[in-house]
Design a protein around this motif. Structure first.
Motif, PDB file in Angstrom:
ATOM      1  N   ARG A  66      41.464  32.656  27.075  1.00 16.96           N
ATOM      2  CA  ARG A  66      42.918  32.699  26.904  1.00 16.96           C
ATOM      3  C   ARG A  66      43.319  33.937  26.112  1.00 16.96           C
ATOM      4  O   ARG A  66      44.309  34.599  26.439  1.00 16.96           O
ATOM      5  N   GLU A  67      42.541  34.259  25.089  1.00 19.83           N
ATOM      6  CA  GLU A  67      42.841  35.460  24.303  1.00 19.83           C
ATOM      7  C   GLU A  67      42.674  36.728  25.143  1.00 19.83           C
ATOM      8  O   GLU A  67      43.362  37.729  24.906  1.00 19.83           O
ATOM      9  N   ALA A  68      41.782  36.674  26.135  1.00 21.58           N
ATOM     10  CA  ALA A  68      41.584  37.816  27.027  1.00 21.58           C
ATOM     11  C   ALA A  68      42.626  37.855  28.145  1.00 21.58           C
ATOM     12  O   ALA A  68      42.558  38.719  29.008  1.00 21.58           O
ATOM     13  N   ARG A  69      43.565  36.925  28.120  1.00 19.41           N
ATOM     14  CA  ARG A  69      44.684  36.872  29.058  1.00 19.41           C
ATOM     15  C   ARG A  69      44.263  36.544  30.488  1.00 19.41           C
ATOM     16  O   ARG A  69      44.893  36.972  31.449  1.00 19.41           O
ATOM     17  N   LEU A  70      43.197  35.774  30.620  1.00 23.18           N
ATOM     18  CA  LEU A  70      42.906  35.221  31.928  1.00 23.18           C
ATOM     19  C   LEU A  70      43.971  34.191  32.263  1.00 23.18           C
ATOM     20  O   LEU A  70      44.472  33.482  31.380  1.00 23.18           O
TER      21      LEU A  70
END
Length: 399
Positions: A66-70
């Motif tokens: 989620r932090e990697a914006r997947l």
């Protein structure tokens, strides 16, 4: 909620590695899962760059994803991978001569990596190191005229004689003519597919697909079994443009995939060339439009090879860096060559193993004790130096 992901090795039973140079099973499974997540590639590439490996990226779990914006859909696919589908892909890759080259793999082609929107990974049939070879893309209409097909074959044959690989998209018409001419010359041809690497499209090119699998390189960003889809072919074109130093358009209508490839090549900083034609030929209008928009008008292959000499030298330098050996000369026609001199170090041992008669890579592997992947990289460097040539899968010393 559990925010950790199980290691890839926990999702599937153990499987032997296909070769000593293939990625470990855990890394391979993780990379396959990332590929299968689908969607835009930018966030997954960023995730791999941040973690350094697919296994580490998968181990981050939902919080890290989620932090990697997947996207939510990508995260859902990673949480619940399709084990049967990934296992089928892994089984396909277990056959010698097939590789999955991921973003963090040192064999990932540098010229493609520097292009806009490069793929997360490449399914490759053939030796991945050959994707580093200086390549000219020859493209054009599927419904080419006889003269167009003759020009494609003539230019492709000339590029092959000059030491360049010939790239195209394995479509009917211009693409097929270019691939066949390179193969008939005994030179390298690279086919970039809009299907899975095992799917021949159009069906009429099935024999050509099989021949390239044996004598050249097939490459696709799509997993095995992926059939033809309209949206895949424009994205295929960006890979062909990214792998190539330049793109030559032989014939093209005003609205065609060839013009998309040319535009993508220009956006990637590649040279774009176009052959002019009759004002009465509708398949010349796309080329004329490219010329009006700034593409270089060419009438002979030498105009192309002269323009690509410096980019080819840069690519040779990149390969030398990959092999950690000093850059010397380059074997593309028009550049200096150290043809007959025996190289030093490990390449000298390979030179000795080649001997006076043409020899295949399997025999060289037996003579030197080196793996085919390591051999292929050294052979490519020696070919770029002009010390050896390859024809029909056999290597010869240049005399």
């Amino acid at each position: 909620m559990d925010t950790t992901a199980a290691p890839a090795s926990d999702l599937f039973p153990p499987l032997e590695r296909a070769s000593p140079d293939a990625p470990g099973d855990d890394e391979l499974l993780a990379l396959l899962a990332l590929v299968d997540a689908g969607g835009a590639t930018a966030s997954r590439r960023a995730l791999l760059e941040a973690t350094g490996s697919a296994a580490a990226a998968l181990a981050l779990g939902p919080l890290g994803w989620r932090e990697a914006r997947l996207t939510d859909a990508q995260q859902a696919r990673l949480r619940r991978p399709d084990a049967a589908r990934l296992d089928a892909h892994r089984a396909w890759l277990d056959t010698p001569g097939r590789r999955l080259v991921g973003w963090c793999d040192p064999d990932y082609p540098p010229q493609l990596k520097r292009s806009p929107s490069p793929p997360l990974a490449l399914f490759v049939v053939g030796e991945p190191a050959r994707l580093w070879h200086p390549t000219v893309a020859v493209i054009g209409s599927r419904a080419a005229t006889p003269a167009g097909r003759e020009n494609a074959a003539r230019f492709a044959d000339a590029f092959a004689r000059a030491g360049f690989a010939v790239g195209s998209g394995l479509a009917a018409g211009i693409d097929a003519a270019a691939h066949r001419a390179a193969l008939d010359r005994g030179a390298l041809t690279i086919a970039v597919l809009g299907t899975g690497p095992d799917v021949a499209y159009p069906p009429g090119n099935r024999d050509l697909h099989a021949r390239i699998a044996t004598e050249g390189v097939l490459v696709s960003e799509h997993p095995p079994g992926t059939g033809p889809r309209r949206e895949h072919f424009p994205s295929r074109n960006r890979i062909l443009a990214g792998l190539s130093l330049g793109v030559v358009v032989i014939e093209a209508a005003e609205r065609s995939g060839a013009l998309i490839t040319a535009r993508l090549a220009a956006e990637a900083g590649r040279e774009v060339f176009a052959l002019p034609g009759s004002i009465h030929n509708p398949l010349a209008r796309g080329c004329h439009r490219l010329i009006r928009d700034g593409a270089t008008l060419v009438e002979t292959h030498s105009e192309v090879t002269a323009a690509l000499a410096n980019p080819a030298l840069e690519l040779a330098s990149n390969l030398r860096g990959r092999l950690a050996t000093p850059i010397q000369h380059h074997g593309v026609a028009g550049l200096s060559s150290s043809a007959a001199a025996r190289p030093e170090g490990l390449e000298g041992s390979v030179w000795d193993a080649i001997g006076d008669d043409p020899v295949g890579i399997d025999t060289l592997a037996l003579r030197t004790g080196l793996t085919p992947a390591a051999l292929s990289s050294m052979l490519l460097a020696m070919e770029l130096d002009g010390r050896i040539v390859t024809q029909h899968g056999r290597y010869y010393r240049v005399r």
